[in-house]
Scaffold this motif. Structure first.
Motif, PDB file in Angstrom:
ATOM      1  N   LEU B  51      25.099  70.866 -40.908  1.00 13.54           N
ATOM      2  CA  LEU B  51      25.398  72.019 -40.158  1.00 13.54           C
ATOM      3  C   LEU B  51      23.949  72.588 -39.677  1.00 13.54           C
ATOM      4  N   ARG B  52      24.232  73.440 -38.840  1.00 14.97           N
ATOM      5  CA  ARG B  52      22.798  73.972 -37.993  1.00 14.97           C
ATOM      6  C   ARG B  52      22.898  75.517 -38.460  1.00 14.97           C
ATOM      7  N   PRO B  53      21.612  75.790 -39.168  1.00 16.33           N
ATOM      8  CA  PRO B  53      21.777  77.383 -39.367  1.00 16.33           C
ATOM      9  C   PRO B  53      21.664  78.204 -38.222  1.00 16.33           C
ATOM     10  N   ASP B  54      22.477  79.319 -38.328  1.00 24.17           N
ATOM     11  CA  ASP B  54      22.035  80.354 -37.180  1.00 24.17           C
ATOM     12  C   ASP B  54      20.796  80.908 -37.018  1.00 24.17           C
ATOM     13  N   SER B  55      20.078  81.074 -38.243  1.00 24.78           N
ATOM     14  CA  SER B  55      18.732  81.438 -38.142  1.00 24.78           C
ATOM     15  C   SER B  55      18.212  81.168 -39.448  1.00 24.78           C
ATOM     16  N   GLY B  56      16.607  81.033 -39.225  1.00 29.34           N
ATOM     17  CA  GLY B  56      15.981  80.621 -40.373  1.00 29.34           C
ATOM     18  C   GLY B  56      15.708  79.235 -40.519  1.00 29.34           C
ATOM     19  N   ALA B  57      15.037  78.791 -41.358  1.00 32.17           N
ATOM     20  CA  ALA B  57      14.644  77.281 -41.292  1.00 32.17           C
ATOM     21  C   ALA B  57      14.865  76.682 -42.857  1.00 32.17           C
ATOM     22  N   ALA B  58      15.366  75.510 -42.645  1.00 33.59           N
ATOM     23  CA  ALA B  58      15.529  74.622 -43.988  1.00 33.59           C
ATOM     24  C   ALA B  58      14.909  73.412 -43.796  1.00 33.59           C
ATOM     25  N   THR B  59      13.869  72.923 -44.789  1.00 30.13           N
ATOM     26  CA  THR B  59      13.242  72.123 -44.687  1.00 30.13           C
ATOM     27  C   THR B  59      13.240  71.051 -46.004  1.00 30.13           C
ATOM     28  N   VAL B  60      13.218  69.808 -45.987  1.00 33.83           N
ATOM     29  CA  VAL B  60      13.077  68.920 -46.996  1.00 33.83           C
ATOM     30  C   VAL B  60      11.882  68.224 -46.922  1.00 33.83           C
ATOM     31  N   GLY B  61      10.743  68.302 -47.989  1.00 30.61           N
ATOM     32  CA  GLY B  61       9.744  67.487 -47.699  1.00 30.61           C
ATOM     33  C   GLY B  61       8.949  67.742 -46.489  1.00 30.61           C
ATOM     34  N   GLN B  62       8.796  68.892 -46.042  1.00 25.40           N
ATOM     35  CA  GLN B  62       8.166  69.409 -44.809  1.00 25.40           C
ATOM     36  C   GLN B  62       9.043  69.053 -43.324  1.00 25.40           C
ATOM     37  N   HIS B  63      10.042  68.229 -43.637  1.00 23.72           N
ATOM     38  CA  HIS B  63      10.783  67.893 -42.396  1.00 23.72           C
ATOM     39  C   HIS B  63      12.089  68.923 -42.248  1.00 23.72           C
ATOM     40  N   ASP B  64      12.239  69.014 -40.961  1.00 30.82           N
ATOM     41  CA  ASP B  64      13.372  70.122 -40.689  1.00 30.82           C
ATOM     42  C   ASP B  64      14.708  69.550 -40.752  1.00 30.82           C
ATOM     43  N   CYS B  65      15.571  70.015 -41.592  1.00 32.63           N
ATOM     44  CA  CYS B  65      16.706  69.368 -41.856  1.00 32.63           C
ATOM     45  C   CYS B  65      17.744  69.083 -40.571  1.00 32.63           C
ATOM     46  N   TRP B  66      17.533  69.788 -39.579  1.00 32.11           N
ATOM     47  CA  TRP B  66      18.237  69.625 -38.463  1.00 32.11           C
ATOM     48  C   TRP B  66      17.648  68.645 -37.369  1.00 32.11           C
ATOM     49  N   GLN B  67      16.381  69.193 -37.048  1.00 30.18           N
ATOM     50  CA  GLN B  67      15.820  68.455 -35.892  1.00 30.18           C
ATOM     51  C   GLN B  67      15.180  66.913 -36.449  1.00 30.18           C
ATOM     52  N   GLU B  68      14.938  66.724 -37.916  1.00 29.37           N
ATOM     53  CA  GLU B  68      14.358  65.468 -38.359  1.00 29.37           C
ATOM     54  C   GLU B  68      15.364  64.929 -39.396  1.00 29.37           C
ATOM     55  N   ALA B  69      16.613  65.108 -39.249  1.00 33.39           N
ATOM     56  CA  ALA B  69      17.596  64.776 -40.329  1.00 33.39           C
ATOM     57  C   ALA B  69      17.372  63.323 -40.867  1.00 33.39           C
ATOM     58  N   THR B  70      17.072  62.289 -39.824  1.00 37.30           N
ATOM     59  CA  THR B  70      16.951  61.076 -40.202  1.00 37.30           C
ATOM     60  C   THR B  70      15.765  61.004 -41.370  1.00 37.30           C
ATOM     61  N   ARG B  71      14.533  61.462 -41.153  1.00 37.83           N
ATOM     62  CA  ARG B  71      13.272  61.439 -41.911  1.00 37.83           C
ATOM     63  C   ARG B  71      13.746  61.910 -43.221  1.00 37.83           C
ATOM     64  N   VAL B  72      14.794  63.295 -43.372  1.00 38.67           N
ATOM     65  CA  VAL B  72      15.261  63.716 -44.457  1.00 38.67           C
ATOM     66  C   VAL B  72      16.080  62.923 -45.180  1.00 38.67           C
ATOM     67  N   HIS B  73      17.036  62.081 -44.430  1.00 42.89           N
ATOM     68  CA  HIS B  73      17.864  61.165 -45.182  1.00 42.89           C
ATOM     69  C   HIS B  73      17.258  60.029 -45.803  1.00 42.89           C
ATOM     70  N   GLU B  74      16.074  59.804 -45.128  1.00 45.62           N
ATOM     71  CA  GLU B  74      15.078  58.575 -45.853  1.00 45.62           C
ATOM     72  C   GLU B  74      14.869  58.833 -47.483  1.00 45.62           C
ATOM     73  N   MET B  75      14.719  60.322 -47.527  1.00 44.74           N
ATOM     74  CA  MET B  75      14.117  60.706 -49.027  1.00 44.74           C
ATOM     75  C   MET B  75      15.143  61.186 -49.869  1.00 44.74           C
ATOM     76  N   VAL B  76      16.541  61.130 -49.282  1.00 49.37           N
ATOM     77  CA  VAL B  76      17.501  62.001 -50.073  1.00 49.37           C
ATOM     78  C   VAL B  76      18.642  61.189 -50.451  1.00 49.37           C
ATOM     79  N   GLY B  77      19.071  61.322 -51.650  1.00 54.11           N
ATOM     80  CA  GLY B  77      20.467  60.719 -52.085  1.00 54.11           C
ATOM     81  C   GLY B  77      21.446  62.037 -52.303  1.00 54.11           C
ATOM     82  N   TYR B  78      22.267  61.646 -51.432  1.00 47.50           N
ATOM     83  CA  TYR B  78      23.530  62.744 -51.202  1.00 47.50           C
ATOM     84  C   TYR B  78      24.718  62.526 -52.065  1.00 47.50           C
ATOM     85  N   LEU B  79      25.485  63.670 -52.889  1.00 46.40           N
ATOM     86  CA  LEU B  79      26.672  63.201 -53.393  1.00 46.40           C
ATOM     87  C   LEU B  79      27.633  64.232 -52.856  1.00 46.40           C
TER      88      LEU B  79
END
Lengths: 268, 294
Positions: B51-79
């Motif tokens: 999901l894309r936030p209407d406003s504000g920013a979400a990051t995981v390890g400095q990577h933007d969760c929407w723009q750089e989702a692939t980079r985020v997914h490299e670091m993450v395990g998701y259930l």
């Protein structure tokens, strides 16, 4: 593309693809099997000659049944083939994207470092491979079937193959818009409904447009009009440019689907 | 490691999350708590780039969760919170697929987890029970030793033994240096492993507390049985907070001041003592009660 995803998804869909390929082939052999008895019946040919040309167009026998190719083009490729491939395309396209997003299993695929673009392209590839396999197997089955079942085969193999290639490309275009709906629709039912609905509308326009001059313009509203098996089997019409246009249209639709899927939001 | 800056995501239903800010440090286990529909899954979906936030920013390890989702997914395990898998495969084929998509070479962790959770990976997924599917999802989330774990209701569907094994797994990965964000609507289930907990209510964070502090200030009621009347009176004079007295039995409330309580008891003849753990749930009650009142 992701090789792992492609292998697994293709494996899951292999039984479906093979049963459609086999089904198409068996159906085709059935038609080839009855052809010799029809060809001998001069009564049928004279009956066809006595019908008005408009009527012949509706049932797909503009050139009579003096050749097995005409018979298959008119009877099989004008109707049965279209229906079988349409069912495969609509159902598989819907399963590949919309169902996984709807039931949530897409979450696992998208939580890996494989980007949305690559996931969508991989799923699209599975869809296209299925159409090519079904089309390829039935082309082969047609050529072999005529050879085995018809006493004096007079099939122009080159034209028969060309007809099949255009048929496959036509379904790549249909797969393109089905995949677009599947990638963007809110849920599985919407995707299936839009894909099946549009395909049926196209099909209805094709059938109705043959009924008379005053409705013949409807054919320009149908994608099926591009595929004229009766012409193709006689080597008439611009095969190369038609194929290129169909391939381009399919590519554009798939590209639109991927681009849309990249941007959409999903509750996964 | 995980950072949300004034993130708002409003759905047409009026629900969503509003102006939500959260900072989770590397190596921290954060419990994300709240009732169903509070916006827990929405937050996690934003972090996963679904999901894309209407406003504000979400990051995981400095990577933007929407723009750089692939980079985020490299670091993450998701259930995911929802237990649905691809059709037509068994557990092993599913894990191999995800491993293949992650280009995972080393499968020792995967096999170890399969054994630990006693997961029958040859079973076709549609035949699996809810708990078994949950275990499969857990193995899929942990098998590549991710730096960050985002877990939506990880304990749901697990029996108590498997819940224990899951909590041990979280502790193990925490020692390895992993950052964990896990959501739950049951506080006691996740209390043990969390460093901090945040309470979400109607899309807003109403409290973020250190679990250690919470424990220290935790209100506990001890029921003490005493030998006679004079002991009861003695205890009443020590200044302990007495909730209730029933004959020789006395309920005493303790909030971190254990020394005073023990000293007071040492002067009396104690014949029995029981206690009831209130847990985080009751500690946070007033947040909910307060919101309800508004």
């Amino acid at each position: 593309m992701s090789a792992a995803l492609f292998r697994t998804t293709l494996k899951i869909h292999t039984p479906t693809i093979l049963s459609y390929a086999l089904g198409t082939s068996v159906y085709l052999w059935l038609f080839i099997g009855v052809y010799p008895s029809l060809a001998k019946s001069s009564a049928l040919n004279s009956l066809l000659q006595s019908l008005p040309p408009g009527m012949l167009q509706v049932i797909g026998y503009q050139s009579g049944v003096s050749q097995v190719g005409d018979f298959l083009a008119g009877e099989f490729y004008g109707l049965i083939y279209l229906i079988i491939l349409a069912i495969y395309t609509v159902t598989t396209a819907t399963k590949l994207m919309a169902r996984s997003v709807d039931n949530g299993s897409m979450a696992y695929l998208l939580s890996t470092p494989v980007s949305r673009t690559r996931v969508a392209l991989t799923e699209a590839a599975v869809l296209a491979v299925g159409i090519v396999v079904i089309g390829g197997v039935s082309t082969l089955a047609g050529i072999l079937g005529v050879d085995w079942l018809v006493a004096s085969p007079n099939l122009n193999v080159r034209h028969f193959v060309e007809m099949n290639i255009v048929g496959v490309l036509l379904f790549c275009v249909i797969a393109g818009y089905c995949f677009l709906f599947s990638s963007l629709a809110r849920d599985e039912r919407t995707a299936a409904g839009m894909s099946a609905g549009l395909t049926m509308v196209f099909f209805a326009f094709k059938m109705v447009s043959a009924l008379g001059d005053h409705v013949s313009r409807l054919k320009y509203l149908s994608v099926f009009t591009v595929f004229q098996p009766q012409d193709l089997i006689h080597g008439r019409g611009p095969v190369v440019s038609t194929s290129l246009w169909l391939a381009l249209a399919a590519a554009a639709l798939f590209a639109a689907a991927v681009a849309g899927f990249r941007r959409r939001e999903m509750s996964l | 490691m995980i950072r949300l800056r004034q993130v708002t995501k409003r759905f047409r239903s009026g629900r969503g999350i509003f102006d939500l800010s959260l900072d989770i440090q590397k190596g921290e286990v954060f419990g994300y708590l709240g009732p169903n529909g509070a916006g827990k899954s929405t937050t996690l979906r934003i972090l996963m780039g679904f999901l894309r936030p209407d406003s504000g920013a979400a990051t995981v390890g400095q990577h933007d969760c929407w723009q750089e989702a692939t980079r985020v997914h490299e670091m993450v395990g998701y259930l995911p919170g929802e237990l649905s898998f691809m059709e037509g495969m068994n557990g092993m084929r599913f894990l191999r697929l995800l491993g293949g998509m992650r280009k995972l070479q080393d499968v020792t962790r995967r096999d170890e987890l399969i054994e630990r959770f006693e997961l029958d990976v040859r079973m076709p997924i549609p035949k699996m029970s809810k708990g078994t599917k949950q275990k499969l999802g857990i193995v899929a989330a942990f098998m590549h030793r991710p730096e960050v774990l985002i877990l939506d209701e990880p304990t749901s569907g697990l029996d108590p033994l498997m819940q224990q094994r899951f909590l041990e797994l979280v502790e193990e990965d925490k020692r390895r240096g992993a950052t964990v964000l896990l959501s739950s609507h049951l506080f006691p289930e996740v209390e043990r492993v969390c460093d901090r907990v945040g309470i979400l209510k109607d899309g807003r964070i109403v409290a973020v507390e250190d679990v250690k502090d919470l424990r220290a200030h935790q209100r506990r009621v001890f029921t003490v049985q005493l030998a006679g009347r004079e002991d009861v009176q003695k205890l009443q004079r020590t200044g302990c907070r007495i909730v209730q007295t029933r004959g020789d039995e006395i309920d005493i409330e303790v909030r971190g001041d254990y020394n005073r309580f023990v000293k007071a008891l040492s002067q009396c003849d104690v014949t029995g003592m029981t206690t009831r753990d209130l847990g985080l749930e009751e500690i946070f009650m007033h947040y909910y009660a307060g919101q309800e009142a508004l």
